[in-house]
Design an enzyme around this catalytic site. Structure first.
Site, PDB file in Angstrom:
ATOM      1  N   ASP A 217      -9.806  -3.269  -5.882  1.00  0.00           N
ATOM      2  CA  ASP A 217      -9.259  -2.430  -4.812  1.00  0.00           C
ATOM      3  C   ASP A 217      -9.732  -0.994  -5.002  1.00  0.00           C
ATOM      4  O   ASP A 217      -9.536  -0.399  -6.064  1.00  0.00           O
ATOM      5  CB  ASP A 217      -7.730  -2.498  -4.847  1.00  0.00           C
ATOM      6  CG  ASP A 217      -7.072  -1.873  -3.633  1.00  0.00           C
ATOM      7  OD1 ASP A 217      -7.737  -1.110  -2.908  1.00  0.00           O
ATOM      8  OD2 ASP A 217      -5.877  -2.151  -3.407  1.00  0.00           O
TER       9      ASP A 217
ATOM     10  N   HIS B  94      -8.554  -4.469  -1.499  1.00  0.00           N
ATOM     11  CA  HIS B  94      -7.276  -3.983  -0.980  1.00  0.00           C
ATOM     12  C   HIS B  94      -6.592  -5.016  -0.095  1.00  0.00           C
ATOM     13  O   HIS B  94      -5.367  -5.094  -0.056  1.00  0.00           O
ATOM     14  CB  HIS B  94      -7.512  -2.691  -0.193  1.00  0.00           C
ATOM     15  CG  HIS B  94      -6.257  -1.941   0.114  1.00  0.00           C
ATOM     16  ND1 HIS B  94      -5.419  -1.438  -0.859  1.00  0.00           N
ATOM     17  CD2 HIS B  94      -5.683  -1.593   1.302  1.00  0.00           C
ATOM     18  CE1 HIS B  94      -4.393  -0.819  -0.296  1.00  0.00           C
ATOM     19  NE2 HIS B  94      -4.536  -0.901   1.011  1.00  0.00           N
TER      20      HIS B  94
ATOM     21  N   SER C 218       0.846  -1.183   0.000  1.00  0.00           N
ATOM     22  CA  SER C 218       0.000   0.000   0.000  1.00  0.00           C
ATOM     23  C   SER C 218       0.890   1.245   0.000  1.00  0.00           C
ATOM     24  O   SER C 218       1.692   1.422  -0.902  1.00  0.00           O
ATOM     25  CB  SER C 218      -0.953  -0.042   1.198  1.00  0.00           C
ATOM     26  OG  SER C 218      -1.996   0.876   1.035  1.00  0.00           O
TER      27      SER C 218
END
Length: 711
Positions: free
Chosen positions: A649, A682, A563
């Site tokens: 995501d 995600h 991330s």
């Protein structure tokens, strides 16, 4: 092995502040285009072919992970009202069961019952079978799971796409029937107010939770009332209730500023009243306590210093003006050496979470016994023996409980659930994560090193390896992990899957770089916006330090970041790729400038407080352009790179790593792989067996890069 896919070049110009950037791969943003999907599938096929030689290693690591985990297991029952709630898993099933049994009126009300691992105890009620809910879906995630105080109704929500949009249903736990109520396209969570009202949040077109709604059971969603809407695009909203069950809170917050609104739980149709109106740069968090017979707000705030303080004042009449934070009675003063993270209030005690010397800590204040004229005691730290550990107050819904549960763990100690008796400090181990196969913690060691950054900052580095591995005797294969954003701390935690790295002689290290929260608020402030490059240079300094100490070498060092940590990975690849053999980037935020220039995207406007606003500020634009991984790919040798992403995501769009890998392959020299989960979000794939396979895939790549092993 077939040749790697080549993404077609379809150049578009991005022009801001008189600066032009020619983007060859922005067309990949359109996932409704069959050519985009075909390209992602071609990349998946190429990655599968390129890693086919690691199939045996993947299988071995998966077998190790699955053999160490107790697959038929259960949590320690947790009391709420007249029921003990717990979860159980069964071997062969991807998801768990949420269960409960009634409290035995003849037994100690605070000693959890012993539930047999095999079979079902008398009176057990399965309130949710997640396997049944997940049936027929490639992806499944549970959002809300909230039971009314009476224990009669359960509100739960599910996401079957990975896009974090949930559908909520209400189940009558007495009859097992689903009510007709159906709330669609809601965000995480739901809060009960009595038996008849539910509060929940929804998101706007940019996927920002911006509105709180009140739903009356038995009515259609179209009749729900919006009780709060946040028009400022930098703010997100949330709703919940105090442990005392007396107040409902709506909290709206940006990265820098907070505002809280309150209403009585027993008056769910009343108007919410603001507590302290927002002040730019002031963050606060409120809890409710009853001290000396008086309802009081206990507030964590940063009005008197960046590391925050804790203060209190009487609740008074809702809507009346409250004293300024600076004028309130202080319970914990601001400190330059300790970062206050929050308080947790109960009838007879208050717990404090804070961070000192890079470690999260807990302290307790007893509201009985030796107290001051207001009824407050003093905070006493709860200490532990290990140098590096993580402790937290978890799973304690009951306001009047004389015992509180603590979670504890470290790099070498599997997770523990402790019962802490507040009156005398007695600790009882309720459960320890069981690691099958004869795990022996004495075979592993963890410690902290310190690296000096180029500007003199001292960066903490956590190191874990087997005790029979001496990283100073010869360079060892090493995985160096980093994150460094959002004031998020990467705390010591045990990992079953990590054993597969350590048992192959690898060293695992974490660089606790600036931008994270390990060393106080200043550590975060000096690693964001126009100081973001400190995050990258800190990480490079740690890599250089490990190499200089002789612990590892560039041909044995692999980096991992996910991330925002994936942006760190991309920046390091550009700036110092020669220090690494390979880089694993998971859902990586590698095209940050493009995203921060698009306020219509999820999270963009709220993220301007973290990265800066390049859309309106040319200085921020130029600064971000100087480090954005996608834009700074150079025609030079790069380490091997594996990027993992998910099509659905909503936090870091799949297009960022897709564009990045395409640009790397067209510009740089190296082996670049992209793996896209086509039915995930995600957090990656759902279902524990699928997650273990995903971990085995990533770890096999890491092991091979660092050691050359294929089995």
């Amino acid at each position: 092995m077939p040749a790697a896919p080549t993404a077609p070049v379809r150049t578009v110009e991005r022009l801001h502040h008189g600066i032009s950037f020619m983007d060859d791969y922005e067309w990949l943003r359109d996932k409704s285009d069959p050519e985009t999907i075909a390209y992602l599938e071609a990349e998946n096929a190429h990655t599968e072919a390129a890693t086919a030689g690691l199939e045996k290693l993947r299988g071995n690591i998966y077998a190790e992970i699955s053999s160490r985990i107790k697959q038929t297991d259960m949590s320690v029952p947790q009391r709420s009202g007249d029921w003990w709630y717990y979860g159980r898993t069964e071997e062969g099933r991807d998801y768990g069961f949420s269960c409960r049994i009634p409290v035995d009126k003849e037994a100690d009300p605070w000693t959890p019952p012993v539930i047999p691992e095999e079979g079902r105890p008398e009176g057990e009620q399965i309130i949710l079978d997640l396997n049944e809910l997940a049936e027929g879906h490639e992806f499944f995630a549970l959002g809300a799971s909230s039971v009314t105080d009476s224990g009669r109704l359960l509100a739960y929500s599910v996401d079957t796409a990975g896009d974090e949009r949930f559908e909520l249903r209400v189940k009558n736990l007495e009859t097992g029937e689903l009510l007709e109520d159906r709330l669609e396209n809601i965000f995480y969570g739901a809060a009960w107010a009595g038996e008849d009202f539910l509060f929940y949040t929804t998101v706007d077109d940019a996927w920002r939770p911006d509105a709180v709604w009140r739903h009356r059971l038995g009515t259609p969603q179209s009749e729900d009332v919006c009780v709060f809407r946040e028009d400022n695009a930098r703010f997100n909203v949330g709703v919940g209730s105090t442990r005392s069950r007396k107040y409902m809170f709506i909290v709206t917050s940006s990265k820098l500023t907070t505002e809280a609104w309150v209403a009585p739980v027993d008056e769910p149709e009343s108007e919410f009243k603001v507590l302290w109106p927002r002040r730019d740069g002031v963050e606060y968090d409120v809890d409710h306590a009853v001290v000396g017979g008086v309802d009081r707000w206990v507030v964590t705030h940063n009005a008197t210093g960046p590391n925050s303080a804790v203060a209190e004042c009487p609740v008074g009449t809702l809507g009346d003006e409250l004293p300024a934070f600076e004028d309130m009675h202080e319970l914990v003063a601001h400190s330059e050496s300790a970062r206050v993270e929050g308080v947790d209030c109960y009838r007879d005690q208050i717990f404090l979470g804070y961070r000192a010397e890079g470690i999260g800590r807990a302290a307790v204040m007893r509201l009985t016994g030796e107290v001051d004229e207001r009824g407050f005691g003093s905070f006493e730290e709860i200490t532990f023996d290990e140098e590096l550990y993580t402790v937290g107050v978890v799973g304690n819904p009951e306001w009047d409980a004389p015992v509180v549960r603590l979670s504890y763990g470290s790099f070498t100690t599997p997770a523990q659930l402790l019962q802490y008796r507040v009156a005398d400090g007695e600790r009882t181990l309720l459960k320890q994560q069981e690691v099958l196969g004869g795990y022996d913690p004495s075979r592993y060691t963890a410690y902290r090193l310190w690296t000096t950054a180029s500007d003199g900052a001292e960066i903490p580095v956590s190191v874990v390896h087997r005790t029979d591995v001496d990283p100073l005797a010869e360079p060892r294969p090493t995985l160096l992990y980093g994150y460094g954003s959002y004031e998020s701390a990467t705390d010591p935690a045990f990992s079953v899957s990590r054993l597969s790295l350590l048992d192959r002689g690898m060293v695992f290290a974490i660089a606790h770089v600036r931008g994270g929260g390990e060393m106080g608020r200043a550590w975060y402030d000096h690693g964001k916006q126009l100081e973001k490059k400190n995050t990258f240079t800190d990480f490079i300094a740690v890599a250089d330090d490990l190499i200089d100490r002789g612990m590892t070498a560039p041909d044995r060092l692999v980096m991992e970041g996910g991330s925002a940590g994936g942006m760190l990975a991309g920046a390091v690849a550009n700036m110092a790729g020669d220090r690494f053999r390979g880089i694993l980037a998971v859902v990586p935020f590698v095209d940050p400038l493009t995203s921060m220039l698009m306020p219509e995207l999820p999270l963009t406007v709220t993220e301007w407080d973290e990265w800066g606003d390049p859309l309106h500020d040319p200085e921020v634009y130029r600064y971000m352009a100087s480090y954005a991984p996608y834009e700074n790919v150079e025609p030079k040798d790069y380490p091997d790179i594996l990027a993992v992403t998910s099509l659905n995501d909503t936090r870091v769009l799949y297009v960022e790593p897709a564009k990045w890998i395409a640009r790397l392959r067209a510009t740089a020299r190296g082996n670049f792989l992209l793996k896209t989960e086509m039915s995930a979000g995600h957090g990656g794939v759902s279902g524990r067996y699928a997650r273990w396979h995903q971990t085995a895939f990533e770890y096999a790549w890491i092991v091979h890069e660092a050691t050359g092993l294929r089995a």
